[in-house]
Design a protein around this motif. Structure first.
Motif: not given
Lengths: 348, 218
Positions: A136-161
């Motif tokens: 089924s679609w809701n057996q394992t909901p997205v939860s308890q993510l490891h949110i990192k807040s270090d000094f990095t620039f965001p990753y964006r598709n299409v534009i990358y580096e």
């Protein structure tokens, strides 16, 4: 002078951090990309700037998500390399809404790297021939993510580096605007107090503004070549910029078209004020009427709040100040050179 | 500025034009030749192309019509006006006169071009309004630029390079509005474009009156 030192320090900081700070880990693509409902499949995830082997495979979690209520979790996750993961997915028999196919986002949660996301990574089509399956679609909901807040620039598709170009392309336009404003201020002062020095300053700031406009156009075209596939793509902002530069080229031709320098200076000052005022609709009204490839295109000529994150702001704002001060420094040198040249020719 | 002086100056513009009939005839012939050249090189075209070609004709005809408004009067005569009238009134008279002139010229261009290349206009009311707004906008920008360009020796070249970039926002809005009048694009909220156009005109005319006294003094 303190501000020249400041501009050098800021630009050194911008160039080193802007070019050396790594991007956040991301997902470049997923293979294969199309599936049917009720199917069980082995899927490979290709990461960018990732170090998957830094933690155990059992700690990594992968979802294919439709929205916050509908997601499928990956089973039997294996680390193939630092940038490749593989997992098995069993898609439910029905789609989350009554349609023939849906796009799913890929989410990878890694204890060391943090969360990475690829929107619209795969497509699941409805298999009308086999309408059965236990998942089924809701057996394992997205939860308890490891949110990192270090000094990095965001990753964006299409534009990358090339996201780093934000610190060089955009500040050029800020510097250009400040220089053109300074030029107009000195043109107005010249009209009320006709002294040759005010005219030299107006011309010097406009020349440097034009230089920064050229640099902004070139950095923009390099970026457009990478991200949009062509250096020039009939984007309304590219067109308006080219026209703005034409206006200032016309200003220099007008300045030189008179036998008496005083007359040329006065009429050029008048045109400078007039041209600057018509630059406002060119840059802020007309682009709102047309679609653009630039970010924040619909109804907003500048950045949207989602285009910069806090790490980028730490480099972006110093870059604006640094390039603006550099612009005024170049203009100052240009004006001093012209002053000496005028003296030598006996014009002052 | 007083109305009496304005009417006298306007009357002077009409009289001057009437006495130098070859000048206005030249411009009218220029419009017809241009319509003919554009027609011969493209024959019958689709409405989007018709729209662009029509505005190109109007743009070039307008530049040529307005450039003479300062060039044709000699320095001595300018000095004479300077002693009699104040610059704002003189400029206002020229702008009003040029607006009427451009309105006539663009109507002529429209008539001639629709006779040879067909008339795709679906909303005549809006199109007439666009022609009026176009004449007003072009007249303000070109009259002011002509007063600068007339001071230099290479005034025809200067006129073109100084006015094209300045007039571009007006031209783009006009082309968009007349695309709506031709039903090339659908847009029910075109009032916003008209307000934009009027706002641009307002900016230009304010500046014109602030800056013209500086050009005038010689």
């Amino acid at each position: 002078m303190w501000w020249k030192t400041l501009s050098v320090i800021l630009l050194l900081y911008v160039i080193t951090t802007g070019l050396l700070v790594p991007l956040k880990p991301g997902i470049t693509h997923v293979t294969p990309e199309t599936f049917k409902t009720g199917q069980t499949a082995e899927i490979q995830f290709h990461g960018y700037n990732t170090f998957y082997s830094r933690s155990a495979a059992s700690d990594i979690r992968i979802w294919l998500e439709y929205d916050s209520l509908h997601a499928v979790a990956g089973q039997n996750i294996r680390i193939l390399s630092d940038t490749t993961l593989s997992a098995a997915f069993t898609f439910p028999a029905r789609l989350p809404r009554p349609t023939t196919s849906v796009m799913l986002n890929a989410i990878i949660d890694h204890p060391a790297d943090g969360v990475s996301l690829l929107p619209g990574a795969i497509e699941v089509a409805l298999d009308t021939a086999a309408p059965s399956g236990a998942a089924s679609w809701n057996q394992t909901p997205v939860s308890q993510l490891h949110i990192k807040s270090d000094f990095t620039f965001p990753y964006r598709n299409v534009i990358y580096e090339s996201i780093r170009n934000t610190y060089f392309h955009v500040p050029m336009w800020f510097a250009l605007m400040f220089l053109f404003i300074a030029s107009v201020v000195y043109s107005v002062r010249y009209l009320y107090h006709p002294q040759p020095d005010f005219d030299r300053r107006a011309a010097g700031y406009a020349e440097t503004g034009l230089l920064f406009g050229g640099l902004g156009l070139v950095t923009g075209m390099l970026w457009a070549h990478f991200a949009w596939g062509a250096a020039w793509s009939n984007d309304i902002k590219q067109l308006m910029t080219a026209v703005a530069l034409l206006i200032y080229l016309a200003y220099f031709i007008l300045r030189r078209s008179f036998d008496e320098p005083e007359k040329g200076a006065r009429l050029a000052a008048v045109y400078n004020v007039f041209a600057f005022a018509s630059l406002i609709p060119l840059l802020y009204i007309v682009p709102r009427m047309f679609a653009s490839l630039h970010p924040g295109a619909t109804g907003n000529p500048a950045f949207g709040s989602e285009d910069l994150d806090n790490t980028m702001r730490l480099v972006f704002y110093p870059s604006i100040i640094g390039f603006t001060l550099l612009g005024f420094w170049v203009a100052e040198l240009r004006i001093r050179f012209q002053r000496v040249a005028d003296k030598a020719m006996g014009l002052d | 500025m007083n109305l009496n002086m304005l009417f006298t100056l306007l009357r002077k513009e009409f009289l001057l034009e009437f006495r130098q009939r070859y000048a206005i005839s030249g411009i009218v012939l220029y419009v017809f030749s241009m319509v003919f050249v554009v027609y011969i090189s493209s024959v019958r075209v689709q409405p989007p192309v018709w729209n662009v070609l029509f505005w190109l004709i109007v743009l070039f005809a307008s530049i040529n019509a307005v450039v003479k408004s300062f060039v044709q009067e000699s320095g001595a005569r300018q000095l004479y006006y300077y002693q009699l009238a104040d610059p704002a009134t003189l400029l206002l008279a020229k702008i009003i006169y040029n607006t009427l002139l451009l309105l006539v010229l663009s109507s002529l261009a429209f008539g001639a071009y629709s006779v040879v290349a067909g008339n795709p206009v679906k909303d005549p009311g809006l199109f007439a309004l666009v022609l009026l707004l176009g004449s007003l906008g072009f007249s303000i920008a070109f009259t002011f630029i002509a007063s600068i360009a007339a001071k230099a020796n290479n005034s025809a070249t200067l006129m073109a390079i100084l006015s094209f970039p300045v007039v571009l926002p007006i031209l783009l809005t006009l082309v968009r509005l007349s695309q709506i009048a031709l039903r090339v694009i659908q847009d029910t909220s075109y009032q916003r474009d008209i307000i934009n156009l009027l706002a641009i005109d307002a900016i230009l005319i304010t500046l014109t009156f602030v800056l013209f006294p500086f050009i005038w003094k010689d």
